[in-house]
Design a protein around this motif. Structure first.
Motif, PDB file in Angstrom:
ATOM      1  N   PRO A 131       0.793  -1.225   0.000  1.00  0.00           N
ATOM      2  CA  PRO A 131       0.000   0.000   0.000  1.00  0.00           C
ATOM      3  C   PRO A 131       0.832   1.285   0.000  1.00  0.00           C
ATOM      4  CG  PRO A 131      -0.925  -1.564   1.553  1.00  0.00           C
ATOM      5  CD  PRO A 131       0.353  -2.178   1.054  1.00  0.00           C
ATOM      6  N   VAL A 132       1.996   1.245   0.651  1.00  0.00           N
ATOM      7  CA  VAL A 132       2.811   2.469   0.675  1.00  0.00           C
ATOM      8  C   VAL A 132       3.303   2.802  -0.744  1.00  0.00           C
ATOM      9  CG1 VAL A 132       4.992   1.262   1.249  1.00  0.00           C
ATOM     10  CG2 VAL A 132       4.686   3.652   1.916  1.00  0.00           C
ATOM     11  N   ARG A 133       3.564   1.766  -1.538  1.00  0.00           N
ATOM     12  CA  ARG A 133       3.970   1.982  -2.936  1.00  0.00           C
ATOM     13  C   ARG A 133       2.783   2.496  -3.746  1.00  0.00           C
ATOM     14  NH1 ARG A 133       8.004  -2.595  -5.015  1.00  0.00           N
ATOM     15  NH2 ARG A 133       9.165  -1.812  -3.225  1.00  0.00           N
ATOM     16  N   ALA A 134       1.603   1.953  -3.462  1.00  0.00           N
ATOM     17  CA  ALA A 134       0.393   2.435  -4.162  1.00  0.00           C
ATOM     18  C   ALA A 134       0.204   3.921  -3.891  1.00  0.00           C
ATOM     19  CB  ALA A 134      -0.829   1.637  -3.699  1.00  0.00           C
ATOM     20  N   ALA A 135       0.421   4.337  -2.643  1.00  0.00           N
ATOM     21  CA  ALA A 135       0.239   5.756  -2.293  1.00  0.00           C
ATOM     22  C   ALA A 135       1.231   6.629  -3.057  1.00  0.00           C
ATOM     23  CB  ALA A 135       0.413   5.945  -0.784  1.00  0.00           C
ATOM     24  N   ARG A 136       2.477   6.154  -3.176  1.00  0.00           N
ATOM     25  CA  ARG A 136       3.483   6.945  -3.907  1.00  0.00           C
ATOM     26  C   ARG A 136       3.144   7.024  -5.393  1.00  0.00           C
ATOM     27  NH1 ARG A 136       9.405   5.138  -2.849  1.00  0.00           N
ATOM     28  NH2 ARG A 136       9.826   7.040  -4.023  1.00  0.00           N
ATOM     29  N   LEU A 137       2.648   5.924  -5.937  1.00  0.00           N
ATOM     30  CA  LEU A 137       2.259   5.922  -7.362  1.00  0.00           C
ATOM     31  C   LEU A 137       1.075   6.857  -7.591  1.00  0.00           C
ATOM     32  CD1 LEU A 137       2.595   2.083  -8.035  1.00  0.00           C
ATOM     33  CD2 LEU A 137       3.996   3.886  -9.085  1.00  0.00           C
ATOM     34  N   LEU A 138       0.108   6.794  -6.672  1.00  0.00           N
ATOM     35  CA  LEU A 138      -1.072   7.665  -6.802  1.00  0.00           C
ATOM     36  C   LEU A 138      -0.651   9.134  -6.764  1.00  0.00           C
ATOM     37  CD1 LEU A 138      -3.509   5.601  -4.584  1.00  0.00           C
ATOM     38  CD2 LEU A 138      -4.073   6.446  -6.866  1.00  0.00           C
ATOM     39  N   ALA A 139       0.267   9.469  -5.853  1.00  0.00           N
ATOM     40  CA  ALA A 139       0.711  10.866  -5.746  1.00  0.00           C
ATOM     41  C   ALA A 139       1.424  11.299  -7.026  1.00  0.00           C
ATOM     42  CB  ALA A 139       1.640  11.025  -4.541  1.00  0.00           C
ATOM     43  N   GLU A 140       2.341  10.474  -7.523  1.00  0.00           N
ATOM     44  CA  GLU A 140       3.110  10.828  -8.720  1.00  0.00           C
ATOM     45  C   GLU A 140       2.193  10.986  -9.943  1.00  0.00           C
ATOM     46  OE1 GLU A 140       6.079  11.727  -9.613  1.00  0.00           O
ATOM     47  OE2 GLU A 140       5.756  11.505 -11.773  1.00  0.00           O
ATOM     48  N   ILE A 141       1.308  10.022 -10.126  1.00  0.00           N
ATOM     49  CA  ILE A 141       0.515  10.009 -11.362  1.00  0.00           C
ATOM     50  C   ILE A 141      -0.600  11.063 -11.317  1.00  0.00           C
ATOM     51  CG2 ILE A 141      -0.983   8.552 -12.810  1.00  0.00           C
ATOM     52  CD1 ILE A 141       0.940   6.204 -12.124  1.00  0.00           C
ATOM     53  N   SER A 142      -1.236  11.231 -10.155  1.00  0.00           N
ATOM     54  CA  SER A 142      -2.305  12.243 -10.092  1.00  0.00           C
ATOM     55  C   SER A 142      -1.718  13.645 -10.269  1.00  0.00           C
ATOM     56  CB  SER A 142      -3.094  12.139  -8.783  1.00  0.00           C
ATOM     57  OG  SER A 142      -2.242  12.300  -7.675  1.00  0.00           O
ATOM     58  N   THR A 143      -0.555  13.895  -9.672  1.00  0.00           N
ATOM     59  CA  THR A 143       0.058  15.224  -9.819  1.00  0.00           C
ATOM     60  C   THR A 143       0.433  15.481 -11.278  1.00  0.00           C
ATOM     61  OG1 THR A 143       0.986  14.939  -7.600  1.00  0.00           O
ATOM     62  CG2 THR A 143       1.863  16.755  -8.898  1.00  0.00           C
ATOM     63  N   SER A 144       0.959  14.472 -11.931  1.00  0.00           N
ATOM     64  CA  SER A 144       1.399  14.648 -13.328  1.00  0.00           C
ATOM     65  C   SER A 144       0.230  14.787 -14.303  1.00  0.00           C
ATOM     66  CB  SER A 144       2.266  13.460 -13.757  1.00  0.00           C
ATOM     67  OG  SER A 144       3.365  13.356 -12.897  1.00  0.00           O
ATOM     68  N   ALA A 145      -0.914  14.192 -13.942  1.00  0.00           N
ATOM     69  CA  ALA A 145      -2.069  14.257 -14.854  1.00  0.00           C
ATOM     70  C   ALA A 145      -2.923  15.505 -14.619  1.00  0.00           C
ATOM     71  CB  ALA A 145      -2.939  13.007 -14.676  1.00  0.00           C
ATOM     72  N   GLY A 146      -2.831  16.097 -13.431  1.00  0.00           N
ATOM     73  CA  GLY A 146      -3.745  17.188 -13.069  1.00  0.00           C
ATOM     74  C   GLY A 146      -3.259  18.567 -13.478  1.00  0.00           C
ATOM     75  N   SER A 147      -3.717  19.583 -12.739  1.00  0.00           N
ATOM     76  CA  SER A 147      -3.436  20.970 -13.150  1.00  0.00           C
ATOM     77  C   SER A 147      -1.984  21.365 -12.911  1.00  0.00           C
ATOM     78  CB  SER A 147      -4.390  21.939 -12.456  1.00  0.00           C
ATOM     79  OG  SER A 147      -4.175  21.898 -11.068  1.00  0.00           O
ATOM     80  N   TYR A 148      -1.234  20.568 -12.125  1.00  0.00           N
ATOM     81  CA  TYR A 148       0.214  20.800 -12.041  1.00  0.00           C
ATOM     82  C   TYR A 148       0.928  20.143 -13.215  1.00  0.00           C
ATOM     83  CZ  TYR A 148      -0.304  22.313  -7.163  1.00  0.00           C
ATOM     84  OH  TYR A 148      -0.642  22.980  -6.034  1.00  0.00           O
TER      85      TYR A 148
END
Ligand code: GRG
Length: 281
Positions: A131-148
């Motif tokens: 799960p800790v890896r899932a959280a890091r992946l979610l943070a990286e991918i959501s930030t890269s796909a969103g308004s940032y």
């Protein structure tokens, strides 16, 4: 073609994972699921998920460790294409050699299919282990796909309009609209493979450089973007510099980075050699 043979096994794994993740096309309400399948299959080059798996292998992981982020990144890419084609964006009739999603299913279903592909990507990522890896992946991918990231680049392009833009503005647009998601592929592959922070930093440098090169090449092909600001020789020089920078970033990984070198070379091979001198300067 070399790309298809070099990455045959990756491509097979990616198709299998995508097929498993998508809801059955006939599941009620079928129109949304059909539109999702239509927008994902058959795919394009699958460059982003292939890159994610290659990055994972480079840092010592197994390709299978990165299948969820790889497929998620492709789902986000497919959603961006569906929305980019909509009448309020590019209003395109064709994508990947067939009618665009909204031409086939209507605008409301295409809008919702894009939303559903984006949402499915995060649903899939949430299943990554541990799960800790899932959280890091979610943070990286959501930030890269969103308004940032990608959305920020798309919005900047829309508000700046089609006129002559400064180089810094063009760099912002390209590095966000196209570059951030490609960067996220390299970084996510590193995360999924259990890489250390300094190794992930190298994946970030590699990913940013090839992400920007990707957009330069797209502009060289269609004569837009950078080609309004510079001539094709200047653009080609910038691509070569970016690819050289990307390769230097992964140099310490030696032979383990062979697939990342091959992907950088694949981009170079796609670069047109003698098109579009200067467009509407
Ligand atoms: C969310 C509306 C919205 C837009 C986000 C990425 C993007 C911005 C829009 C997609 C349109 C586009 C032409 C972007 C430039 C990047 C690019 C060249 C995409 C095409 O990617 P390929 O060549 O496509 O990897 P295939 O078909 O091979 O997957």
């Amino acid at each position: 073609m070399k790309y298809e043979t070099d990455f045959k096994e990756f491509l097979r794994l990616i198709e299998k994972t995508l097929m498993k993740l998508l809801p059955p096309a006939n599941r009620y309400p079928a129109v949304i699921h059909e539109a999702m399948h239509y927008s994902v299959f058959p795919g394009g080059k699958r460059f982003r998920p292939v890159l994610c798996l290659a990055a994972c292998e480079t840092v010592g992981g197994k390709a299978a460790d990165a299948l969820l982020p790889a497929a998620s990144l492709e789902l986000i890419h497919c959603y961006s294409l569906v929305h980019d084609d909509l009448p309020s964006m590019d209003n395109d009739d064709e994508r990947r050699g067939k009618p665009t999603c909204h031409r086939k299913f209507g605008e409301p279903a295409a809008l919702l299919a894009g939303d559903a592909l984006l949402t499915l990507a995060f649903q899939a990522l949430s299943q990554a282990e541990p799960p800790v890896r899932a959280a890091r992946l979610l943070a990286e991918i959501s930030t890269s796909a969103g308004s940032y990231g990608m959305i920020g680049g798309q919005m900047a392009e829309l508000i700046e309009g089609p006129g002559l833009l400064s180089l810094p503005k063009l760099d912002f647009i390209s590095s966000h609209k196209t570059g951030k998601l490609i960067k996220a592929c390299a970084v996510s592959g590193g995360i999924a493979g259990g890489a250390s922070t300094p190794v992930i930093k190298r994946m970030n440098q590699y990913g940013e450089a090839i992400g920007l090169a990707f957009q330069f090449i797209d502009d060289l092909v269609d004569g837009n973007g950078y080609m309004r600001q510079m001539n094709s020789d200047e653009a080609r020089t910038r691509v070569r510099d970016l690819i050289a920078y990307a390769k230097r970033a992964i140099h310490p990984f030696g032979k383990k980075a062979a697939k990342l070198h091959a992907l950088a070379d694949f981009l170079l091979e796609r670069m047109p050699q003698d098109t579009h001198a200067a467009v509407d300067r």
